[in-house]
Motif scaffolding. Structure first.
Motif, PDB file in Angstrom:
ATOM      1  N   LYS A   1       0.845  -1.183   0.000  1.00 17.90           N
ATOM      2  CA  LYS A   1       0.000   0.000   0.000  1.00 17.90           C
ATOM      3  C   LYS A   1       0.882   1.234   0.000  1.00 17.90           C
ATOM      4  O   LYS A   1       2.044   1.185   0.411  1.00 17.90           O
ATOM      5  CB  LYS A   1      -0.945   0.012   1.203  1.00 17.90           C
ATOM      6  N   CYS A   2       0.344   2.347  -0.445  1.00 10.70           N
ATOM      7  CA  CYS A   2       1.135   3.565  -0.594  1.00 10.70           C
ATOM      8  C   CYS A   2       1.290   4.276   0.752  1.00 10.70           C
ATOM      9  O   CYS A   2       0.383   4.275   1.589  1.00 10.70           O
ATOM     10  CB  CYS A   2       0.476   4.510  -1.591  1.00 10.70           C
ATOM     11  N   SER A   3       2.454   4.883   0.940  1.00  8.72           N
ATOM     12  CA  SER A   3       2.733   5.595   2.182  1.00  8.72           C
ATOM     13  C   SER A   3       1.999   6.930   2.212  1.00  8.72           C
ATOM     14  O   SER A   3       1.612   7.481   1.185  1.00  8.72           O
ATOM     15  CB  SER A   3       4.234   5.817   2.345  1.00  8.72           C
ATOM     16  N   GLU A   4       1.848   7.452   3.423  1.00  7.92           N
ATOM     17  CA  GLU A   4       1.136   8.708   3.622  1.00  7.92           C
ATOM     18  C   GLU A   4       2.000   9.891   3.187  1.00  7.92           C
ATOM     19  O   GLU A   4       3.203   9.935   3.457  1.00  7.92           O
ATOM     20  CB  GLU A   4       0.746   8.840   5.090  1.00  7.92           C
ATOM     21  N   ILE A   5       1.402  10.850   2.510  1.00  7.86           N
ATOM     22  CA  ILE A   5       2.092  12.062   2.070  1.00  7.86           C
ATOM     23  C   ILE A   5       1.554  13.238   2.871  1.00  7.86           C
ATOM     24  O   ILE A   5       0.338  13.420   2.987  1.00  7.86           O
ATOM     25  CB  ILE A   5       1.863  12.320   0.570  1.00  7.86           C
ATOM     26  N   ILE A   6       2.449  14.027   3.454  1.00  6.02           N
ATOM     27  CA  ILE A   6       2.039  15.235   4.175  1.00  6.02           C
ATOM     28  C   ILE A   6       1.899  16.367   3.169  1.00  6.02           C
ATOM     29  O   ILE A   6       2.866  16.788   2.529  1.00  6.02           O
ATOM     30  CB  ILE A   6       3.046  15.599   5.271  1.00  6.02           C
ATOM     31  N   VAL A   7       0.685  16.856   3.020  1.00  6.27           N
ATOM     32  CA  VAL A   7       0.402  17.918   2.059  1.00  6.27           C
ATOM     33  C   VAL A   7       0.760  19.278   2.638  1.00  6.27           C
ATOM     34  O   VAL A   7       1.423  20.098   1.993  1.00  6.27           O
ATOM     35  CB  VAL A   7      -1.081  17.880   1.640  1.00  6.27           C
ATOM     36  N   ALA A   8       0.312  19.561   3.859  1.00  2.00           N
ATOM     37  CA  ALA A   8       0.567  20.864   4.488  1.00  2.00           C
ATOM     38  C   ALA A   8       0.572  20.697   5.998  1.00  2.00           C
ATOM     39  O   ALA A   8      -0.050  19.775   6.544  1.00  2.00           O
ATOM     40  CB  ALA A   8      -0.485  21.894   4.073  1.00  2.00           C
ATOM     41  N   HIS A   9       1.292  21.587   6.667  1.00  5.49           N
ATOM     42  CA  HIS A   9       1.341  21.598   8.131  1.00  5.49           C
ATOM     43  C   HIS A   9       1.358  23.041   8.606  1.00  5.49           C
ATOM     44  O   HIS A   9       2.227  23.822   8.220  1.00  5.49           O
ATOM     45  CB  HIS A   9       2.581  20.860   8.640  1.00  5.49           C
ATOM     46  N   LEU A  10       0.387  23.392   9.428  1.00  9.37           N
ATOM     47  CA  LEU A  10       0.318  24.734  10.025  1.00  9.37           C
ATOM     48  C   LEU A  10       0.719  24.625  11.481  1.00  9.37           C
ATOM     49  O   LEU A  10       0.046  23.976  12.276  1.00  9.37           O
ATOM     50  CB  LEU A  10      -1.102  25.300   9.887  1.00  9.37           C
ATOM     51  N   GLY A  11       1.853  25.267  11.836  1.00 14.81           N
ATOM     52  CA  GLY A  11       2.388  25.157  13.190  1.00 14.81           C
ATOM     53  C   GLY A  11       1.593  25.911  14.234  1.00 14.81           C
ATOM     54  O   GLY A  11       1.682  25.626  15.415  1.00 14.81           O
ATOM     55  N   TYR A  12       0.821  26.904  13.823  1.00 16.39           N
ATOM     56  CA  TYR A  12      -0.083  27.603  14.734  1.00 16.39           C
ATOM     57  C   TYR A  12      -1.284  28.065  13.916  1.00 16.39           C
ATOM     58  O   TYR A  12      -1.214  28.202  12.691  1.00 16.39           O
ATOM     59  CB  TYR A  12       0.607  28.789  15.424  1.00 16.39           C
ATOM     60  N   LEU A  13      -2.404  28.287  14.581  1.00 10.99           N
ATOM     61  CA  LEU A  13      -3.674  28.512  13.895  1.00 10.99           C
ATOM     62  C   LEU A  13      -4.139  29.952  14.078  1.00 10.99           C
ATOM     63  O   LEU A  13      -4.406  30.392  15.202  1.00 10.99           O
ATOM     64  CB  LEU A  13      -4.742  27.545  14.430  1.00 10.99           C
ATOM     65  N   ASN A  14      -4.236  30.687  12.953  1.00 10.50           N
ATOM     66  CA  ASN A  14      -4.723  32.068  12.988  1.00 10.50           C
ATOM     67  C   ASN A  14      -6.210  32.166  12.692  1.00 10.50           C
ATOM     68  O   ASN A  14      -6.832  33.196  12.945  1.00 10.50           O
ATOM     69  CB  ASN A  14      -3.961  32.921  11.971  1.00 10.50           C
ATOM     70  N   TYR A  15      -6.779  31.102  12.137  1.00  8.51           N
ATOM     71  CA  TYR A  15      -8.180  31.109  11.727  1.00  8.51           C
ATOM     72  C   TYR A  15      -8.905  29.919  12.356  1.00  8.51           C
ATOM     73  O   TYR A  15      -8.286  28.932  12.756  1.00  8.51           O
ATOM     74  CB  TYR A  15      -8.295  31.052  10.198  1.00  8.51           C
ATOM     75  N   THR A  16     -10.216  30.039  12.402  1.00  9.13           N
ATOM     76  CA  THR A  16     -11.028  28.961  12.970  1.00  9.13           C
ATOM     77  C   THR A  16     -11.348  27.882  11.945  1.00  9.13           C
ATOM     78  O   THR A  16     -11.879  26.833  12.303  1.00  9.13           O
ATOM     79  CB  THR A  16     -12.342  29.519  13.537  1.00  9.13           C
ATOM     80  N   GLN A  17     -11.033  28.145  10.685  1.00 12.27           N
ATOM     81  CA  GLN A  17     -11.233  27.145   9.636  1.00 12.27           C
ATOM     82  C   GLN A  17     -10.329  27.479   8.454  1.00 12.27           C
ATOM     83  O   GLN A  17     -10.007  28.647   8.214  1.00 12.27           O
ATOM     84  CB  GLN A  17     -12.701  27.083   9.190  1.00 12.27           C
ATOM     85  N   TYR A  18      -9.924  26.447   7.732  1.00 14.87           N
ATOM     86  CA  TYR A  18      -9.065  26.637   6.565  1.00 14.87           C
ATOM     87  C   TYR A  18      -9.658  25.911   5.362  1.00 14.87           C
ATOM     88  O   TYR A  18     -10.255  24.827   5.491  1.00 14.87           O
ATOM     89  CB  TYR A  18      -7.657  26.093   6.827  1.00 14.87           C
ATOM     90  N   ASN A  19      -9.484  26.499   4.207  1.00 17.94           N
ATOM     91  CA  ASN A  19      -9.769  25.843   2.933  1.00 17.94           C
ATOM     92  C   ASN A  19      -8.453  25.621   2.208  1.00 17.94           C
ATOM     93  O   ASN A  19      -7.662  26.570   2.051  1.00 17.94           O
ATOM     94  CB  ASN A  19     -10.698  26.686   2.056  1.00 17.94           C
ATOM     95  N   ILE A  20      -8.218  24.405   1.788  1.00 14.71           N
ATOM     96  CA  ILE A  20      -6.975  24.075   1.098  1.00 14.71           C
ATOM     97  C   ILE A  20      -7.306  23.449  -0.252  1.00 14.71           C
ATOM     98  O   ILE A  20      -8.066  22.477  -0.337  1.00 14.71           O
ATOM     99  CB  ILE A  20      -6.102  23.116   1.934  1.00 14.71           C
ATOM    100  N   PHE A  21      -6.738  24.031  -1.310  1.00 14.07           N
ATOM    101  CA  PHE A  21      -6.895  23.502  -2.659  1.00 14.07           C
ATOM    102  C   PHE A  21      -5.634  22.714  -3.015  1.00 14.07           C
ATOM    103  O   PHE A  21      -4.524  23.241  -2.917  1.00 14.07           O
ATOM    104  CB  PHE A  21      -7.115  24.641  -3.664  1.00 14.07           C
ATOM    105  N   VAL A  22      -5.824  21.475  -3.435  1.00 14.68           N
ATOM    106  CA  VAL A  22      -4.704  20.591  -3.757  1.00 14.68           C
ATOM    107  C   VAL A  22      -4.913  20.029  -5.156  1.00 14.68           C
ATOM    108  O   VAL A  22      -6.016  19.558  -5.501  1.00 14.68           O
ATOM    109  CB  VAL A  22      -4.587  19.428  -2.758  1.00 14.68           C
ATOM    110  N   SER A  23      -3.868  20.073  -5.954  1.00 15.04           N
ATOM    111  CA  SER A  23      -3.904  19.446  -7.277  1.00 15.04           C
ATOM    112  C   SER A  23      -2.584  18.721  -7.525  1.00 15.04           C
ATOM    113  O   SER A  23      -1.525  19.180  -7.073  1.00 15.04           O
ATOM    114  CB  SER A  23      -4.158  20.484  -8.375  1.00 15.04           C
TER     115      SER A  23
END
Length: 445
Positions: A95-117
């Protein structure tokens, strides 16, 4: 019988995207769950699932990531005002290994939208069955437990530090043994290791409290490594210990370890502020060189420490009192190291040797009991040392016990100054041999 292990450390939520075939691969618009400061950090990971299970595949995949923060009025401003392009290794074996797309070290917003292609996935020779995206954050319940846990250890460490300083107040600093001198350094550093400023990370939306916590932990751990070197060498080197020959080589070895760990930590933190997709282990060309350098220095440290231990044990085994000090420190340290290694191996197995072990250690704990047990181990190790290396409560009054080191490892104090002894310059820990020599001279007279 149910065993209470406390809340899970990591909270996950899965957004599964089904694909009919790889040719229909389109950009993904992913919305995070509602967040608070107690979530601390946010990860977005993905796992590619192929239609064939037993596939061995390694291919570099280019992904484009755009991170937007959702504010109260519903608008979505850019985070860092740019689109990030990164290359990740897609590795599949069964099976394929996990890929880390993004990491936010601290949170400035209560929600995030992330577009990935992904640009290269449609060029695979295998059909993609689906791609699973997963949000990972710290469990808010665990964050509250961690705040109280750290607060309790900050208070305990402060009390232990005050009691240890109070027990040595009657003795001159020049009469302290090398263990007492080092404990007077390690206990304040343990206070920083427990991080009294940790709650700031929930009050201030900044990367600074997290980096401060990493700095304190690396400083304490390297001071502990230096303590072992100095004690095992200094216990057989009495008198003046010269800075150039005694301390400089040890500071050099441990300093390189500290510099490597702090450099990687600050490097990761600063780059993540500007690029949430940044990961030093895959985006830094010199990371492999840094890892080899760290392993070489760590191996040198271990060999040097083993050399000092063997030399001390061979030279001091015929000196009962000094041998007792040596055996105690070695036995206690060995037990702590064995417990730590067993916990790590049983929990992670071969993953201990992987590149992402240090960077994501806390994300691999399944519950708070595992994390808190491992975290509290060093605290209780230092508390035990502080208790044993403190002079006996009645050391100044029970002179009839002063020649028996079994009652306290540090009963040899300057109480003889009060009683008018001729060997008033005798140090706290090394007085047995001097006292015996004095008595022999008195008997011969």
């Amino acid at each position: 019988m149910t065993v209470t292990t406390g809340p899970n450390v990591i909270e996950t939520s899965v957004a599964r995207t089904d694909l009919n075939n790889s040719l229909k691969l389109k950009p993904f618009n992913l919305s995070s769950p509602p967040l608070s400061t107690y979530n601390q950090q946010l990860w977005l990971t993905c796992v590619v699932e192929l239609d064939q299970q037993d596939v061995s595949l390694k291919k570099n995949v280019t992904m484009t990531v755009k991170v937007l923060g959702v504010v109260k009025d519903g608008s979505t401003p850019y985070v860092n005002n740019q689109v990030h392009n990164r290359t990740r290794l897609l590795s599949c074996a069964q099976k394929c290994s996990e890929i880390i797309v993004a990491h936010l070290g601290y949170l400035n917003y209560t929600q995030y939208n992330i577009f990935v292609s992904f640009e290269d996935l449609n060029k695979l020779t295998y059909t993609i069955q689906n791609i699973t995206f997963t949000w990972k954050t710290y469990n808010p319940t665990f964050s509250q437990v961690e705040i109280w846990f750290r607060f309790v250890f900050v208070v305990l460490t402060f009390v232990v530090t005050c009691l240890f300083a109070h027990s040595l107040r009657k003795f001159s600093m020049r009469d302290w043994g090398i263990e007492q001198k080092w404990m007077s350094i390690l206990l304040p550093l343990l206070l920083l290791y427990n991080d009294p400023f940790f709650p700031l990370s929930f009050l201030v939306n900044s990367w600074f409290p997290g980096m401060l916590d990493d700095l304190f932990q690396s400083l304490f751990l390297c001071a502990l490594l230096l303590f072992w070197l100095c004690v095992y060498h200094g216990i057989r080197v009495q008198g003046e210990r010269k800075c150039l020959t005694f301390y400089l080589p040890k500071f050099f070895i441990v300093g390189l370890l500290w510099l490597a760990s702090v450099t990687l930590g600050i490097w990761q933190t600063v780059n993540e502020v500007h690029d949430p997709t940044y990961q030093y282990r895959v985006d830094t060309g010199n990371f492999q060189g840094m890892k080899i350098f760290f392993l070489v220095v760590a191996t040198t440290y271990i060999l040097y420490l083993l050399f000092l231990i063997v030399r001390a044990c061979s030279e001091l085994r015929n000196m009962p009192y000094v041998d007792l000090r040596l055996k105690f420190l070695t036995a206690l340290t060995f037990v702590v190291l064995v417990i730590s290694i067993v916990i790590l191996y049983l929990r992670f197995g071969a993953q201990v040797l992987q590149d992402n072990f240090v960077a994501e250690l806390s994300t691999h704990y399944q519950n708070s009991a595992e994390f808190l047990s491992f975290y509290g181990l060093l605290n209780f190790y230092l508390y035990t040392l502080a208790f044993v290396y403190s002079p006996s409560k009645n050391a100044l009054y029970e002179s009839q016990l002063k020649d028996n080191p079994a009652f306290s490892m540090l009963n040899d104090s300057d109480d003889d100054v009060i009683y008018g002894s001729d060997y008033e310059e005798m140090p706290l820990q090394n007085g047995q041999a001097i006292r015996a020599k004095y008595k022999e001279e008195s008997d011969s007279d």
